[in-house]
Scaffold this active site. Structure first.
Site, PDB file in Angstrom:
ATOM      1  N   HIS A  44      -6.594   0.805  -5.789  1.00 49.00           N
ATOM      2  CA  HIS A  44      -5.492   0.056  -6.492  1.00 49.00           C
ATOM      3  C   HIS A  44      -5.141  -1.287  -5.542  1.00 49.00           C
ATOM      4  CE1 HIS A  44      -1.180  -0.952  -7.409  1.00 49.00           C
ATOM      5  NE2 HIS A  44      -1.625  -0.918  -8.709  1.00 49.00           N
ATOM      6  N   GLU A  58      -7.821  -3.743  -6.201  1.00 48.95           N
ATOM      7  CA  GLU A  58      -7.745  -4.343  -7.616  1.00 48.95           C
ATOM      8  C   GLU A  58      -6.731  -5.609  -7.355  1.00 48.95           C
ATOM      9  OE1 GLU A  58      -4.800  -3.972 -10.931  1.00 48.95           O
ATOM     10  OE2 GLU A  58      -5.608  -2.002 -10.494  1.00 48.95           O
ATOM     11  N   HIS A  59      -5.692  -5.371  -6.817  1.00 47.27           N
ATOM     12  CA  HIS A  59      -4.770  -6.533  -6.622  1.00 47.27           C
ATOM     13  C   HIS A  59      -5.089  -7.567  -5.632  1.00 47.27           C
ATOM     14  CE1 HIS A  59      -0.593  -4.910  -7.948  1.00 47.27           C
ATOM     15  NE2 HIS A  59      -1.374  -4.260  -8.277  1.00 47.27           N
ATOM     16  N   GLU A  99       6.046  -1.874  -6.609  1.00 44.14           N
ATOM     17  CA  GLU A  99       5.660  -1.236  -7.798  1.00 44.14           C
ATOM     18  C   GLU A  99       5.659   0.251  -7.416  1.00 44.14           C
ATOM     19  OE1 GLU A  99       1.554  -0.876 -10.409  1.00 44.14           O
ATOM     20  OE2 GLU A  99       1.576  -2.145  -8.332  1.00 44.14           O
TER      21      GLU A  99
END
Length: 423
Positions: free
Chosen positions: A47, A50-51, A127
């Site tokens: 993740h 991905e960012h 997040e």
């Protein structure tokens, strides 16, 4: 509509589906690496990558990436799942070369600048913090943990505050080089796309990809158990999970049909009995998802803390009823019609079609034609549905209650006792 597949000389697969009536197309790069491929020290790195992919390369700053795609009216996005990571764009006809060039750049030339890394780390920490304020997110994280304890499948995709704080450039570079390998990637496009042109662009932009040394994921081991989260919320959330079939299993479509008739729509057993007849909650639904070697069937509902006992009793009673006496033929027919409609409607969306093709190639090494998908749905019978319900009831459940305060543990234990006595 025409579908074509080409495997480049370096092993990268390219698939496209031309849709005559569209003036736009969706395309992307799907990587067969996700959260379940992470070692414990890497928890959340898929993740994080991905960012970071959108935060700058040798040629483009983060702002330049955003401006370049939006100058042509397009949009970029990405998503991380347990088994895959996807980077995709939606653009106007004729702009696939620009979109692919940006995607190739961010996947092969990201520099992971220290200042951007620290900024994005804070974004991801926020997040993660946001999920702690969401009872839905808490419940689903606990369900994964209960269903797949002490293994990557049981950990949240986002990672934890502690794991995310450990990542640095060298860790990201190492993971990227190992897992983002040409033989584990698919370029997929659907809409106003021409296959030969797409292949030429991909060959030129991705031809230099090297072979990686992808770590095989830890095999799934379903566990089951009871989890309770005692913080008080406005509503109490219940999640019931049961071991389901993998996407290679013969009964994977039975699970989908059963989910539809049990909690998939307004005519489903749970919606009619729990909401319409008893008014016990606003929303209740079931779902069945599948991975390469595992699956999970789940039921989710939210209600007042004082109604949790009655709500759970109705759910367990309805599940036991189907396991004992089966479902009506009309129920099964409605669920099959809904499932087939969803499959066919998905083929009319360029983004859904591009994703479906990529997932089929990664999961099955082939595209499953719509006729085969429809046949597999049609072949599910009422005896299959009854047997599937019985299989769920005889297995070890995963039970999560969130938001009832100090009542949460007792409520979860009561549900476990009910399921045990009804099996």
């Amino acid at each position: 509509m025409t579908t074509q597949i080409t495997t480049l000389s370096n092993g990268l697969r390219v698939v496209s589906h031309h849709m005559d009536h569209l003036e736009t197309l969706s395309l992307g790069v799907w990587v067969a690496t996700g959260a379940r491929h992470e070692a414990l020290a890497e928890h959340g790195i898929s993740h994080f990558l991905e960012h970071m992919a959108f935060k700058g390369t040798a040629r483009r700053t983060a702002q330049a990436i955003a401006e370049e795609i939006e100058t042509i009216g397009g949009e970029l996005n990405a998503a991380t799942s347990l088994e895959n990571t996807a980077y995709f764009a939606r653009i106007l006809k004729g702009d696939e070369g620009i979109a692919l060039e940006i995607l190739a750049d961010i996947l092969q030339n990201s520099l992971f600048y220290s200042d951007e890394l620290e900024r994005e780390r804070e974004v991801i920490l926020q997040e993660i913090a946001a999920t702690r304020d969401s009872p839905d997110d808490i419940a689903y994280d606990l369900l994964q943990e209960a269903a797949f304890p002490e293994q990557p499948l049981g950990r949240p995709i986002l990672g934890t505050t502690q794991s995310v704080k450990r990542f640095d450039k060298s860790v990201l570079d190492t993971f990227l080089a190992r897992h983002y390998a040409r033989e584990h990637m698919v370029v997929s496009a659907a809409g106003a796309v021409h296959h030969d042109s797409l292949v030429r662009h991909v060959e030129a932009l991705f031809g230099g990809l090297t072979r990686g040394s992808v770590r095989e994921p830890v095999g799934a081991r379903y566990g089951g158990g009871v989890c309770a989260y005692e913080r008080r919320f406005e509503q109490s959330h219940l999640l019931l999970g049961f071991e389901g079939p993998s996407y290679h299993a013969a009964d994977v479509f039975t699970a989908q049909v059963f989910s539809g008739l049990f909690g998939g729509g307004m005519s489903s057993r749970l919606f009619q009995e729990v909401r319409e007849r008893r008014g016990l909650c606003y929303s209740i639904y079931s779902s069945a998802w599948a991975l390469a070697d595992a699956g999970l069937f789940s039921i989710h509902a939210a209600t007042g803390a004082d109604m949790m006992t009655e709500l759970s009793e109705v759910i367990v009673s309805e599940l036991a009823s189907i396991a004992r006496t089966g479902a009506a033929e009309a129920e099964v027919a409605r669920a099959k019609a809904q499932l087939k409609a969803g499959l066919l409607m998905g083929l009319e969306s360029s983004s859904a079609r591009a994703e479906q093709m990529a997932r089929h190639l990664m999961a099955h090494d082939r595209l499953m034609p719509k006729e085969e998908l429809i046949d597999r749905v049609d072949n599910v019978g009422i005896d299959d549905v009854k047997a599937f319900a019985g299989q769920l009831m005889s297995g070890s459940p995963s039970i999560v209650v969130v938001g009832s305060g100090r009542k949460s543990k007792a409520q979860a234990a009561h549900i476990a006792d009910m399921i045990g006595s009804s099996a």
